[in-house]
Write an enzyme that holds these catalytic residues in place. Structure first.
Site, PDB file in Angstrom:
ATOM      1  N   GLN A 187      -4.575  -1.200   9.544  1.00  0.00           N
ATOM      2  CA  GLN A 187      -4.532  -2.557   8.983  1.00  0.00           C
ATOM      3  C   GLN A 187      -5.148  -3.561   9.964  1.00  0.00           C
ATOM      4  O   GLN A 187      -4.780  -3.601  11.129  1.00  0.00           O
ATOM      5  CB  GLN A 187      -3.072  -2.928   8.669  1.00  0.00           C
ATOM      6  CG  GLN A 187      -2.903  -4.264   7.992  1.00  0.00           C
ATOM      7  CD  GLN A 187      -3.499  -4.297   6.575  1.00  0.00           C
ATOM      8  OE1 GLN A 187      -3.337  -3.372   5.795  1.00  0.00           O
ATOM      9  NE2 GLN A 187      -4.227  -5.359   6.256  1.00  0.00           N
ATOM     10  N   ASP A 191     -11.018   3.259   4.096  1.00  0.00           N
ATOM     11  CA  ASP A 191     -11.455   1.858   4.005  1.00  0.00           C
ATOM     12  C   ASP A 191     -12.983   1.771   4.019  1.00  0.00           C
ATOM     13  O   ASP A 191     -13.543   0.727   3.694  1.00  0.00           O
ATOM     14  CB  ASP A 191     -10.912   1.058   5.206  1.00  0.00           C
ATOM     15  CG  ASP A 191      -9.724   0.187   4.832  1.00  0.00           C
ATOM     16  OD1 ASP A 191      -9.548  -0.091   3.627  1.00  0.00           O
ATOM     17  OD2 ASP A 191      -8.982  -0.231   5.746  1.00  0.00           O
ATOM     18  N   LYS A 210       0.845  -1.206   0.000  1.00  0.00           N
ATOM     19  CA  LYS A 210       0.000   0.000   0.000  1.00  0.00           C
ATOM     20  C   LYS A 210       0.875   1.250   0.000  1.00  0.00           C
ATOM     21  O   LYS A 210       0.615   2.211  -0.721  1.00  0.00           O
ATOM     22  CB  LYS A 210      -0.937   0.002   1.215  1.00  0.00           C
ATOM     23  CG  LYS A 210      -2.108  -0.964   1.049  1.00  0.00           C
ATOM     24  CD  LYS A 210      -2.870  -1.216   2.342  1.00  0.00           C
ATOM     25  CE  LYS A 210      -3.927  -2.298   2.117  1.00  0.00           C
ATOM     26  NZ  LYS A 210      -4.572  -2.740   3.368  1.00  0.00           N
TER      27      LYS A 210
END
Ligand code: NAD
Length: 292
Positions: A98, A121, A54
């Site tokens: 994460q 997200d 990422k």
């Protein structure tokens, strides 16, 4: 019939190219560089790989990447304090924590501490609620990527019978919401569903997000259906999806391979969401084609 391959890798590369162009224009015209902060708690090897890729993708499109690592034993308050700082930092437009988090942490409390406008997200309850009620939201990256591939292949999804297999908050549920918003007739199947093969045989669109290698069988598929395989399963023969690719390929009209299908779309959509968040934060028009 052999299904057409849906090339997520190529689609994602083109999307990243468009994002890079828009990022360069933002910098040239407004002096703004989008920033994405990625937070990793602990040393989980798979999570470390995801965070690295990422970070690399962020820099490749000209965005600023900020990485924050906390030890697996860090108290939840330390993570919440970091999120609060990132929420207040004007250089940070997107925040990603994460998952999974260590067991002593309350995942929902941590996620919901992220400012909704920086929640790239799309996992906060506010963004989930906005998506469910048809309001402007940050949309979870994986289902957003699947939607882009489906629209590219099929054009309008209106009236299509869509089956989503899996009801997780990060894939199945938001996928169902996106398909519904596009006027598909949506069925969501899960571990307690009865006669999944029969449901599958009626579907024009199958999105498999189960987490079981080669689960969806060739004789479950309606001839000509479009099959999106979200699964990533590590097996003795390498990475495989949730769909029995070789068998389904003989029946479906189009199918995403694993790897090279949905996976590359997830990171591209993370960058898309970061760019959208930056535009919104600065009161600028949102680049086209990055949101549902
Ligand atoms: P999850 O474990 O949270 O959810 C799995 C879902 O499958 C559950 O809702 C469960 O009810 C359903 N399920 C389990 N057994 C079933 C059965 N026998 N019949 C019908 N449904 C059943 O998983 P997730 O986070 O949604 O991920 C699903 C898969 O997608 C995993 O392989 C994961 O690695 C992969 N994934 C890929 C990406 C990507 O970028 N490509 C992103 C996220 C997840």
């Amino acid at each position: 019939m052999t299904a057409e391959l849906i090339d997520g890798k190529a689609f994602a590369a083109a999307l990243r190219g468009r994002i890079a162009t828009a990022v360069a224009a933002l910098r040239a015209e407004h002096g703004i560089t989008p920033g994405l902060a990625v937070v990793l708690v602990g040393e989980d090897p798979a999570s470390s790989v995801y965070v690295r890729s990422k970070g690399k993708a962020t820099v490749e499109v000209g965005m600023e990447g900020f990485q924050h690592r906390l030890s697996a034993e860090a108290p939840q308050e330390e993570l919440l304090a970091l999120i609060a700082r990132l929420n207040d930092d004007p250089a940070v437009n997107g925040i990603l924590v994460q998952l999974p988090l260590p067991r002593h942490m309350d995942e929902a409390a941590v996620i919901n501490a992220i400012a909704p406008e920086k929640d790239v997200d799309g996992f906060t309850v506010l963004n989930a609620g906005r998506l469910a009620t048809g309001q402007k939201a940050m949309v979870p990256c994986t289902p957003l990527g699947c939607l882009m591939l489906l629209r590219d292949r099929l054009g309008s999804l209106a009236g299509k019978d869509a089956l989503v297999i899996g009801r997780s908050n990060i894939v199945g549920k938001p996928m169902a919401q996106l398909l519904l918003a596009d006027s598909a007739t949506v069925t969501v199947a899960h571990s307690r569903t009865r006669d999944l093969p029969d449901l599958c045989r009626r579907a024009d669109i199958v999105v498999a997000a189960v987490g079981r290698a080669r689960f969806v069988q060739g004789d479950w598929i309606k001839p000509g259906a479009t099959v999106i395989d979200v699964g990533i399963n590590r097996t003795g023969d390498g990475l495989v999806g949730d769909v029995d690719f070789d068998a389904v390929r003989e029946v479906a009209g189009a199918i995403t391979p694993v790897p090279g299908g949905v996976g590359p779309m997830t990171i591209a959509c993370l960058l898309a969401n970061t760019l959208t968040a930056t535009a919104r934060a600065n009161g600028l028009p949102e680049p086209e084609g990055l949101t549902p």
